[in-house]
Scaffold this motif. Sequence first.
Motif, short mmCIF file in Angstrom:
data_model
loop_
_atom_site.label_atom_id
_atom_site.label_comp_id
_atom_site.label_asym_id
_atom_site.label_seq_id
_atom_site.Cartn_x
_atom_site.Cartn_y
_atom_site.Cartn_z
N THR A 10 -37.62 15.69 -9.93
CA THR A 10 -36.24 15.92 -9.49
C THR A 10 -35.37 16.34 -10.66
O THR A 10 -34.59 17.29 -10.56
CB THR A 10 -35.69 14.62 -8.88
N THR A 11 -35.54 15.64 -11.76
CA THR A 11 -34.74 15.96 -12.94
C THR A 11 -35.06 17.37 -13.42
O THR A 11 -34.17 18.15 -13.75
CB THR A 11 -35.05 14.95 -14.05
N ALA A 12 -36.35 17.69 -13.43
CA ALA A 12 -36.76 19.01 -13.91
C ALA A 12 -36.18 20.09 -13.00
O ALA A 12 -35.69 21.12 -13.49
CB ALA A 12 -38.28 19.10 -13.93
N LEU A 13 -36.22 19.86 -11.71
CA LEU A 13 -35.67 20.86 -10.78
C LEU A 13 -34.18 21.01 -11.00
O LEU A 13 -33.64 22.10 -10.99
CB LEU A 13 -35.94 20.43 -9.34
N ARG A 14 -33.53 19.85 -11.20
CA ARG A 14 -32.08 19.91 -11.28
C ARG A 14 -31.59 20.55 -12.58
O ARG A 14 -30.47 21.03 -12.64
CB ARG A 14 -31.52 18.52 -11.15
N ARG A 15 -32.47 20.55 -13.59
CA ARG A 15 -32.05 21.16 -14.84
C ARG A 15 -31.78 22.65 -14.68
O ARG A 15 -31.11 23.25 -15.49
CB ARG A 15 -33.12 20.92 -15.90
N ARG A 16 -32.33 23.25 -13.64
CA ARG A 16 -32.17 24.68 -13.46
C ARG A 16 -31.08 25.00 -12.45
O ARG A 16 -30.84 26.16 -12.16
CB ARG A 16 -33.46 25.29 -12.92
N THR A 17 -30.47 24.01 -11.89
CA THR A 17 -29.61 24.29 -10.74
C THR A 17 -28.45 25.20 -11.10
O THR A 17 -27.85 25.04 -12.15
CB THR A 17 -29.10 22.98 -10.12
N PRO A 18 -28.19 26.18 -10.26
CA PRO A 18 -26.99 26.98 -10.47
C PRO A 18 -25.77 26.22 -9.94
O PRO A 18 -25.91 25.28 -9.17
CB PRO A 18 -27.25 28.24 -9.65
N LEU A 19 -24.60 26.64 -10.34
CA LEU A 19 -23.39 26.05 -9.79
C LEU A 19 -22.99 26.89 -8.59
O LEU A 19 -22.88 28.11 -8.69
CB LEU A 19 -22.27 26.07 -10.83
N ARG A 20 -22.82 26.23 -7.47
CA ARG A 20 -22.42 26.96 -6.28
C ARG A 20 -21.12 26.34 -5.78
O ARG A 20 -21.14 25.37 -5.04
CB ARG A 20 -23.52 26.87 -5.23
N PRO A 21 -20.02 26.86 -6.24
CA PRO A 21 -18.75 26.20 -5.94
C PRO A 21 -18.18 26.61 -4.60
O PRO A 21 -18.28 27.77 -4.19
CB PRO A 21 -17.85 26.70 -7.07
N LEU A 22 -17.61 25.65 -3.92
CA LEU A 22 -16.76 25.97 -2.78
C LEU A 22 -15.34 25.97 -3.34
O LEU A 22 -14.85 24.95 -3.80
CB LEU A 22 -16.90 24.94 -1.67
N ILE A 23 -14.72 27.13 -3.32
CA ILE A 23 -13.43 27.28 -3.98
C ILE A 23 -12.32 27.05 -2.97
O ILE A 23 -12.28 27.68 -1.93
CB ILE A 23 -13.30 28.68 -4.60
N VAL A 24 -11.45 26.10 -3.29
CA VAL A 24 -10.26 25.86 -2.47
C VAL A 24 -9.06 26.22 -3.33
O VAL A 24 -8.90 25.68 -4.42
CB VAL A 24 -10.19 24.40 -2.02
N THR A 25 -8.25 27.14 -2.85
CA THR A 25 -7.13 27.59 -3.66
C THR A 25 -5.84 26.97 -3.13
O THR A 25 -5.51 27.11 -1.95
CB THR A 25 -7.01 29.11 -3.60
N ALA A 26 -5.15 26.28 -4.00
CA ALA A 26 -3.83 25.76 -3.65
C ALA A 26 -2.82 26.88 -3.84
O ALA A 26 -3.08 27.82 -4.59
CB ALA A 26 -3.48 24.58 -4.55
N PRO A 27 -1.67 26.79 -3.16
CA PRO A 27 -0.65 27.81 -3.39
C PRO A 27 -0.32 27.88 -4.87
O PRO A 27 -0.10 26.85 -5.52
CB PRO A 27 0.54 27.31 -2.57
N GLY A 28 -0.31 29.07 -5.41
CA GLY A 28 -0.05 29.22 -6.83
C GLY A 28 -1.29 29.10 -7.68
O GLY A 28 -1.22 29.19 -8.90
N GLY A 29 -2.45 28.89 -7.05
CA GLY A 29 -3.68 28.72 -7.83
C GLY A 29 -4.50 29.98 -7.96
O GLY A 29 -5.66 29.91 -8.35
N GLU A 30 -3.90 31.13 -7.62
CA GLU A 30 -4.69 32.36 -7.62
C GLU A 30 -5.27 32.70 -8.99
O GLU A 30 -6.45 33.08 -9.07
CB GLU A 30 -3.88 33.53 -7.08
N PRO A 31 -4.46 32.60 -10.08
CA PRO A 31 -5.05 32.94 -11.38
C PRO A 31 -6.25 32.05 -11.70
O PRO A 31 -7.26 32.52 -12.21
CB PRO A 31 -3.90 32.70 -12.36
N ALA A 32 -6.14 30.77 -11.35
CA ALA A 32 -7.27 29.87 -11.60
C ALA A 32 -8.48 30.30 -10.78
O ALA A 32 -9.61 30.32 -11.27
CB ALA A 32 -6.87 28.45 -11.25
#
Lengths: 428, 113, 303, 186
Positions: A4-26
């Motif tokens: 499990t650890t070995a598999l997780r060492r390769r994991t990509p980041l798959r973000p669910l992006i939630v944008t607050a008002p005014g958070g567009e630059p971020a």
Amino acid sequence: MGLTTALRRRTPLRPLIVTAPGGEPARMAVERWCDRHAWSPAYAPAQANALVVCGPGSAALDAVVAEVWHQLPLPRRRVTVRAADDADAALRHALAALRSPSYRPDDAAEPDGHGTGGPRYPEPDQPAPDLPAQGGPGGHDGPGEPGGHREHGEPSGYDVHGHEHGGHDDRAHEHSAHEGGHEHSGHEDGGHGHGHGHGGMVLPGGVAMADRGADRDGLMLDRLHVTLGPALYPWPAGLTVRLVLQGDVVQEAAAELLPAGPRHSVVPAVRLLDQAHCLLVLAGWPGAARDARRLRDAVRAGAAPTGYRRWATRVRRSRMLRWSLSGLGPLPGGGPGTPTGAGSSAGARARAGAVPPTGAGPANDVYGRLSAWLDGLDAVFAGRAIELVEPDPGLLPAALAGGDLAAARLVVASLGAAPVHEPVPERA
Amino acid sequence: MTAVLLVAGVASLAVLALYGVGRLVRVAAQGAPRAPFLSGNPPVEHALSRYHVRWYTVTMLFLAFDMEMVFMYPWTLVVATVGASAVIEMFAFLAVLFAGVLYAWREGALRWV
Amino acid sequence: MVRQAPLWTALLAGAVLLALATIAAVGRGVAVARRAAGAGTPVAEVARLLAQQRRSTLAADRLLWRSGPAAVCVAAALAALVVPLGRWTAWDSPVGVVWFNAMEVVVWAGLWLVGWGANSVWGVVAGYRFLAQGLAYELPHMFALTTVALGAGSLRVGDVVAAQSGLWFVVWMPVAFVAYLVAALAMAFWGPFDAPAQADLAGGLGAELSGVDALLLRAGRYLMLTAAAAFAVPAFLGGGAGPLLPAWLWSLLKTVAVLGFLVWLRDRLPTVRMERYTELSWLVLLPATLVQALLVAIVVLLR
Amino acid sequence: MQLVVFVVCAVGAVAAGAAVFRVDSMARATFALLASFVFVAVDVLLLHLAYLGVLVILMMIMEMVVMAVFMIMYMMNPAGLMPMSMMHNRRGALAISAGTFVLLAAGILLVRWPARRGAPPAEPTRQLGEALMGSKMLVMMVLGLALFATMVATVVLAQHRGRYDRYGDELERRVPDDPIRGGVGR
């Protein structure tokens, strides 16, 4: 667990992006970071392993974020990116935590302990399902771990058939939830027109069955209430659109906006390229969307938009894009029966207010609006200054009704800020 | 036929094995059911309701046209031996069906929403 | 020319299919990253999904939900069974062409089940969207297959290959070939026909899937795409025919070429909206394949 | 080996058929029926009727999926989330089904089945094609007209907006007036 650890060492980041008002630059910074790694953001919590909230928090958004956070499968990580400059460090930190061998599902909260709201469920105005008997909110391990208790908390309230669990508490909970469901489904058509009359029955999971309502063909059909936003990607920050669906056809729509966040001075070219990027993602053209995003990031970084001509020509020349997008979300709407093109005369447009002047030729549909953005970009890169008009959410209900769910997202994406400038002659 | 059963069996086993591997290496067991994703809003109703499709006329057209495939596949085997009459008969049959499609198109059955 | 191979080769066919599907996924990773390092993306994704927690949704129909992706994977393996590799075929069925068609249709049921089971509005809409897609692509696809069988005078895939010893079918059945490729994309909900799994539905069929379930759905998609690309080779591209190299290698090379084309197409075209495509398919593609079949029938008569 | 497959599929077909009436969900009922048909198809394949067997799989998948569409469009509580029963008129149904079973079983036992004369054809699919193009031509043509009639009838019955709504009362419009444009023309 070594594997499990070995598999997780390769994991990509798959973000669910939630944008607050005014958070567009971020958000743009987060997208750029993902693009550098060739990782695409997730479109739903099930696909994600990180919840990235861009911009300043607000109470209204916190509740939504807590609900989404609860839906993310493990392993997961929560990240707040308040400003564009924080993105790199925050995301690298999250990725390192996801990949770390010492990761435990329980310390899945974000490091800065932001956001304490537990998931609201099933209705904010209902008695909470977390009855004390089940160790509900009291089971929080602390403010820094929102949703963490769900791993071992009240499973029974969510079960398909609550009665299988048999507990006396379950009954009480389901009954109260049931009444809440009635209230909610009844308010649209002012009555309990349940074709199947489930009054007094146990509702599975404390959620009501869909109720019937008249559709535009004069049939009585089940209608589904679906809310789009604010935790949706790609989606305008802070917008919530409530839809009533029959099948996948939108019967009614209502839009509301969260209070505006801090205002950033946005370069018009960045804004337009960003909008084009979102629209192209939703139109299912990943290649062109990626190019739009890279152009946007280049312009943000102050670099020359090399390749803009080629990209713009490609988008303009795509017959398939025109074929797919034209005729969607016509404005101003006289109802779904109004044909586009001929109907969107200048006078009608003036009535609708802030509708962008899209030049003489194209109809005011999704495709026409995309063309207007491209014309605006042409003007900017030709050295002319342009102004952008902010979109008017009041236009949404008319534009959405009568279309399907997918068209709804395209229409919303197409109603971004529009350029006001001398209309460039349309190249057909 | 044996090959079919063999492959079906092995492929199903492979799917099960994948689940088994997942079970071994996953970080956590499948938790309690979650509410479906609605952009952070709780569900009002179950999505599994009577789903009204607006392309139902297309399904009927499809089924009618599709029935003709029952004849079309065996027909391909005997065109060479039976000769021109087979071709004329089959395409007359198809022409009749396609006339039905054109009629449906004129009535707007191929457009919906 | 194409002969029945021993039974164990049936498993070999599955392994080859899996290998080619992996190549397709790696190719896609490289295409997205636009650099060679992208080749690792699918591996990392598999690792991520294997370790990820599976999830279930409120009042989901778990039995139907979980059987959908599995059915698609198994059907892809069964569809590939009748595809000959060079001179050998794992299953020399007398109705191989119809068999391929039947296994491809399993996707209809599988994907609808995936969509329905989750009790999520995205999935339900996506499942129905795939059915609308099926209604649009299936008839031209069937006529393309019929045209191939007509040209060969047989439903046996081996005979179809043998019938192309002089001239490949793609040369004198171009319309059928195009219709077939369109259907190949559509049955794998790939490229411009990815509406059921698209961003506008929050991932559609995959909106509520995580862990191994999500992995299976993606695997099924690549396997189906690969099986469809592989079947194009005996049906239109002369099977293992080619100079110098051995026949099996030609089969593989042609399959990789078709597969590469389909994968490449993904980034080139925006998604097709079904209410547009249905009309196009019934009014343009369907008559075009019918005329193609008529021309082929006349050629068969005159031959 | 063949016998094992046959028995497994025969029992499976009956069990899946029975499941159709035992499950609450329309989706499950439809797919139980599909499973039953697929089991039958495998048994047909065992009879060396390759084309018919594969055809049953091909057609039944498409038709059952379409059936699911209609079932879920019309039947309330399509997912079986609310407890309900699909049984009506238990006693009558029991009498009818028992009577039918006895009748069919008696038929199997009492009819003098003919003995096989000659060998089965080498290529049953080709035989089928020859029959269709020869002696059964009339059947096929009648069916063609029946299918045409089906198409027209469904469109007439089901289409909400017909050509007079789309093209105007005098059919004077060149482009139809539709709520949403299609893929060909406007």
